[in-house]
Write a protein that holds these residues in place. Structure first.
Motif, PDB file in Angstrom:
ATOM      1  N   SER A  51       3.070  -4.188  -8.820  1.00  0.00           N
ATOM      2  CA  SER A  51       4.262  -3.539  -8.262  1.00  0.00           C
ATOM      3  C   SER A  51       3.917  -2.825  -6.957  1.00  0.00           C
ATOM      4  O   SER A  51       4.730  -2.791  -6.021  1.00  0.00           O
ATOM      5  CB  SER A  51       4.864  -2.565  -9.270  1.00  0.00           C
ATOM      6  OG  SER A  51       3.974  -1.497  -9.563  1.00  0.00           O
ATOM      7  N   ARG A  52       2.727  -2.271  -6.865  1.00  0.00           N
ATOM      8  CA  ARG A  52       2.324  -1.610  -5.610  1.00  0.00           C
ATOM      9  C   ARG A  52       2.067  -2.634  -4.509  1.00  0.00           C
ATOM     10  O   ARG A  52       2.377  -2.381  -3.338  1.00  0.00           O
ATOM     11  CB  ARG A  52       1.079  -0.754  -5.843  1.00  0.00           C
ATOM     12  CG  ARG A  52       1.349   0.460  -6.702  1.00  0.00           C
ATOM     13  CD  ARG A  52       0.216   1.464  -6.658  1.00  0.00           C
ATOM     14  NE  ARG A  52       0.447   2.544  -7.608  1.00  0.00           N
ATOM     15  CZ  ARG A  52      -0.363   3.567  -7.788  1.00  0.00           C
ATOM     16  NH1 ARG A  52      -1.488   3.653  -7.073  1.00  0.00           N
ATOM     17  NH2 ARG A  52      -0.092   4.510  -8.666  1.00  0.00           N
ATOM     18  N   LEU A  53       1.522  -3.785  -4.865  1.00  0.00           N
ATOM     19  CA  LEU A  53       1.321  -4.837  -3.863  1.00  0.00           C
ATOM     20  C   LEU A  53       2.664  -5.345  -3.350  1.00  0.00           C
ATOM     21  O   LEU A  53       2.818  -5.616  -2.154  1.00  0.00           O
ATOM     22  CB  LEU A  53       0.515  -5.991  -4.470  1.00  0.00           C
ATOM     23  CG  LEU A  53      -0.978  -5.742  -4.678  1.00  0.00           C
ATOM     24  CD1 LEU A  53      -1.613  -6.912  -5.416  1.00  0.00           C
ATOM     25  CD2 LEU A  53      -1.699  -5.509  -3.352  1.00  0.00           C
ATOM     26  N   LYS A  54       3.621  -5.454  -4.253  1.00  0.00           N
ATOM     27  CA  LYS A  54       4.959  -5.897  -3.849  1.00  0.00           C
ATOM     28  C   LYS A  54       5.567  -4.906  -2.869  1.00  0.00           C
ATOM     29  O   LYS A  54       6.162  -5.287  -1.851  1.00  0.00           O
ATOM     30  CB  LYS A  54       5.843  -6.049  -5.081  1.00  0.00           C
ATOM     31  CG  LYS A  54       7.203  -6.675  -4.794  1.00  0.00           C
ATOM     32  CD  LYS A  54       7.952  -6.938  -6.084  1.00  0.00           C
ATOM     33  CE  LYS A  54       9.272  -7.666  -5.828  1.00  0.00           C
ATOM     34  NZ  LYS A  54       9.987  -7.967  -7.099  1.00  0.00           N
ATOM     35  N   ARG A  55       5.410  -3.616  -3.153  1.00  0.00           N
ATOM     36  CA  ARG A  55       5.916  -2.580  -2.262  1.00  0.00           C
ATOM     37  C   ARG A  55       5.209  -2.618  -0.914  1.00  0.00           C
ATOM     38  O   ARG A  55       5.816  -2.418   0.141  1.00  0.00           O
ATOM     39  CB  ARG A  55       5.736  -1.207  -2.911  1.00  0.00           C
ATOM     40  CG  ARG A  55       6.352  -0.058  -2.116  1.00  0.00           C
ATOM     41  CD  ARG A  55       6.336   1.215  -2.924  1.00  0.00           C
ATOM     42  NE  ARG A  55       4.985   1.668  -3.213  1.00  0.00           N
ATOM     43  CZ  ARG A  55       4.657   2.366  -4.299  1.00  0.00           C
ATOM     44  NH1 ARG A  55       5.568   2.646  -5.207  1.00  0.00           N
ATOM     45  NH2 ARG A  55       3.407   2.766  -4.481  1.00  0.00           N
ATOM     46  N   LEU A  56       3.914  -2.903  -0.937  1.00  0.00           N
ATOM     47  CA  LEU A  56       3.127  -2.999   0.296  1.00  0.00           C
ATOM     48  C   LEU A  56       3.683  -4.097   1.201  1.00  0.00           C
ATOM     49  O   LEU A  56       3.853  -3.901   2.405  1.00  0.00           O
ATOM     50  CB  LEU A  56       1.664  -3.274  -0.066  1.00  0.00           C
ATOM     51  CG  LEU A  56       0.658  -3.396   1.067  1.00  0.00           C
ATOM     52  CD1 LEU A  56       0.576  -2.098   1.854  1.00  0.00           C
ATOM     53  CD2 LEU A  56      -0.716  -3.764   0.523  1.00  0.00           C
ATOM     54  N   VAL A  57       3.980  -5.254   0.620  1.00  0.00           N
ATOM     55  CA  VAL A  57       4.533  -6.374   1.390  1.00  0.00           C
ATOM     56  C   VAL A  57       5.902  -6.009   1.951  1.00  0.00           C
ATOM     57  O   VAL A  57       6.225  -6.332   3.110  1.00  0.00           O
ATOM     58  CB  VAL A  57       4.621  -7.636   0.506  1.00  0.00           C
ATOM     59  CG1 VAL A  57       5.389  -8.744   1.224  1.00  0.00           C
ATOM     60  CG2 VAL A  57       3.225  -8.122   0.136  1.00  0.00           C
ATOM     61  N   GLN A  58       6.721  -5.340   1.159  1.00  0.00           N
ATOM     62  CA  GLN A  58       8.049  -4.945   1.622  1.00  0.00           C
ATOM     63  C   GLN A  58       7.965  -3.984   2.798  1.00  0.00           C
ATOM     64  O   GLN A  58       8.741  -4.071   3.758  1.00  0.00           O
ATOM     65  CB  GLN A  58       8.829  -4.300   0.470  1.00  0.00           C
ATOM     66  CG  GLN A  58       9.214  -5.280  -0.636  1.00  0.00           C
ATOM     67  CD  GLN A  58       9.762  -4.594  -1.878  1.00  0.00           C
ATOM     68  OE1 GLN A  58       9.547  -3.402  -2.091  1.00  0.00           O
ATOM     69  NE2 GLN A  58      10.472  -5.349  -2.703  1.00  0.00           N
ATOM     70  N   LYS A  59       7.020  -3.056   2.753  1.00  0.00           N
ATOM     71  CA  LYS A  59       6.866  -2.094   3.852  1.00  0.00           C
ATOM     72  C   LYS A  59       6.406  -2.781   5.130  1.00  0.00           C
ATOM     73  O   LYS A  59       6.860  -2.431   6.221  1.00  0.00           O
ATOM     74  CB  LYS A  59       5.882  -0.988   3.447  1.00  0.00           C
ATOM     75  CG  LYS A  59       6.436  -0.021   2.420  1.00  0.00           C
ATOM     76  CD  LYS A  59       5.580   1.233   2.292  1.00  0.00           C
ATOM     77  CE  LYS A  59       4.227   0.956   1.689  1.00  0.00           C
ATOM     78  NZ  LYS A  59       3.467   2.211   1.436  1.00  0.00           N
TER      79      LYS A  59
END
Length: 471
Positions: free
Chosen positions: A151-159
């Motif tokens: 979930s943190r990697l997904k957020r990283l990509v979104q940012k």
């Protein structure tokens, strides 16, 4: 052979997500994940008859209903790895090298968590055996179902993506910050970043192995080489991209920070972000001991970012995994006329000169061109064959010719002692080596730095890790 391997993986993952024909083997309900993992290790050793080599399918330890991962995935992997190691099993990163493949899935059922562990002979996914157990949810670590690494990697990509759309993006693997090598952790992060970027449909993500992989395509690439304005993004240009996503990870005390950046082909930053992960969330190894040793010998951490030379292969920038029987061809680029020297270093510290080759006279390489090793007219080639593993290719360049030493294991090393860098001042060692015609392979970098310093030249460097694997 490769297609058969991929089919085996698909079948194995499919089996993991459908927990059937399982049987419990605990006389009482296990009191913790650690106790559960110990029971799995005991059962597996008894059923297999020996402690062999295992492939632990970490990427697919997830909820069998939702298909999602959580912190529990990492906790379960860590406990299984610890228990199986204590039972005498060893692990391999490649399924085809394992005796057995082990995986797990889980699902919540009221106040219980049902866990399913499956193990199969690596070469026969139809002969799997499954184990099952139920564990009270209050026996799990409190953070089990909180935010996960994924979930943190997904957020990283979104940012990083922000509000940008429509770019053709080339993805360069996430690597360790200091020594620039790949690891089990970085391979997983790179795959996840790619997956999230593709699923977002925000960009066109170019294929994992770029078009530069074709040896017959090097003539076409030569025309594009004239368009290169930034050597660091040249592989993206060759692949038809107009942006490149790159990243690194940095380890701290109990934490790992991952940073990724989206750049245009001129090197301008379009977006960047970072996320920090507690070490307990990560079920993958962040270390690569073999690559770390090679990086120390080649002084990868000491390379200055001079933007004057670039080394990659026909597989594209830093995507350097080759299978048995494949041919390897290196691509060299320079930002100005430079004399270039290319060496291969293996884990036995055996050094081989790749360029200039036998009978070739030193001549400066020209900017705006793509120089290949072996060249199209060379009578030799580089073909992958056993033993497999990790090698490092090191490039040196200068504006004037440099004397090339003879490499011999019979000469004592000055730069390293017992595998670690000498405490003697490096400038003193480099001056001594510059006067020698024969050196030990450990002294390659300090020799060239000493010779360049002696002639008042700037030494340009680049390094590339190449992994070779069975078919």
């Amino acid at each position: 052979m490769l297609h058969h391997y991929l089919l085996t993986v698909v079948l194995f993952v499919w089996c993991l997500l459908i927990p059937v024909s399982s049987h419990g083997f605990w006389s009482t309900e296990p009191g913790s994940l650690k106790e559960l993992a110990a029971g799995v290790a005991t059962e597996l050793k008894e059923k297999s008859g020996s402690a062999g080599k295992l492939y632990l399918d970490k990427a697919n330890v997830k909820d069998s209903v939702s298909g999602e991962t959580s912190n529990l995935s990492a906790f379960l992997v860590n406990e299984l790895e610890s228990a199986l190691s204590s039972a005498g099993f060893s692990f391999t990163d490649f399924m085809e090298q394992a005796d057995q493949v082990v995986g797990a899935s889980y699902q919540r059922d009221g106040d219980r968590l049902r866990i399913f562990v499956k193990y199969c002979p690596a070469k026969d996914s139809s002969s799997c055996k499954s184990l099952a157990a139920a564990l009270a949810l209050n026996r799990l670590p409190k953070e089990s179902f909180s935010e996960s690494m994924d979930s943190r990697l997904k957020r990283l990509v979104q940012k990083v993506g922000g509000s940008k759309n429509g770019l053709k993006v080339f993805i360069s693997p996430v690597v360790e910050r200091r020594n620039r090598y790949a690891s089990e952790f970085s391979e997983y992060v790179t795959a996840k970043v790619r997956s999230y970027l593709v699923n977002s449909q925000q960009f066109e993500v170019l294929e994992e192995q770029p078009v530069t992989r074709s040896l017959s395509n090097t003539r076409g690439l030569a025309a594009k080489a004239k368009q290169v304005q930034n050597l660091e993004t040249s592989a993206a240009l060759f692949s038809g991209a107009d942006a490149v996503l790159e990243g690194y990870y940095l380890e701290g005390s109990g934490r790992v920070t991952v940073a990724i950046t989206l750049k245009n082909l001129k090197g301008g930053v379009l977006g960047s972000a970072d996320e920090t992960f507690e070490r307990s969330m990560i079920p993958y190894s962040t270390a690569n001991q073999t690559a770390g040793t090679l990086a120390a010998v080649a002084d990868v951490a000491g390379q200055a970012s001079q933007q004057a030379v670039k080394l990659n292969t026909t597989k594209g920038d830093r995507y350097q995994v080759y299978r048995a029987g494949e041919k390897v061809q290196f691509l060299m680029q320079v930002a100005k006329p430079l004399y270039v020297y290319l060496f291969g270093i293996n884990t036995k510290n055996e050094v081989s000169q790749l360029y200039p080759g036998p009978g070739q006279q030193p001549a400066p390489l020209q900017a705006g061109r793509l120089h290949t090793v072996p060249g199209d007219r060379d009578s030799w080639e580089i073909v992958v064959e056993p033993p497999f593993g990790t090698d490092l290719v090191k490039l040196f360049a200068a504006e004037r010719p440099l004397a090339v030493p003879v490499i011999s294991g019979s000469v004592a090393a000055k730069s390293f002692s017992n595998g670690t860098r000498s405490l003697v001042r490096r400038d003193v060692i480099q001056q001594q080596l510059a006067a020698q015609k024969t050196i030990n392979g450990f002294d390659l970098v300090d020799y060239f730095k000493g010779v360049a310093e002696q002639q008042g030249l700037t030494l340009y460097e680049d390094s590339l890790f190449v992994q070779t694997r069975p078919q």
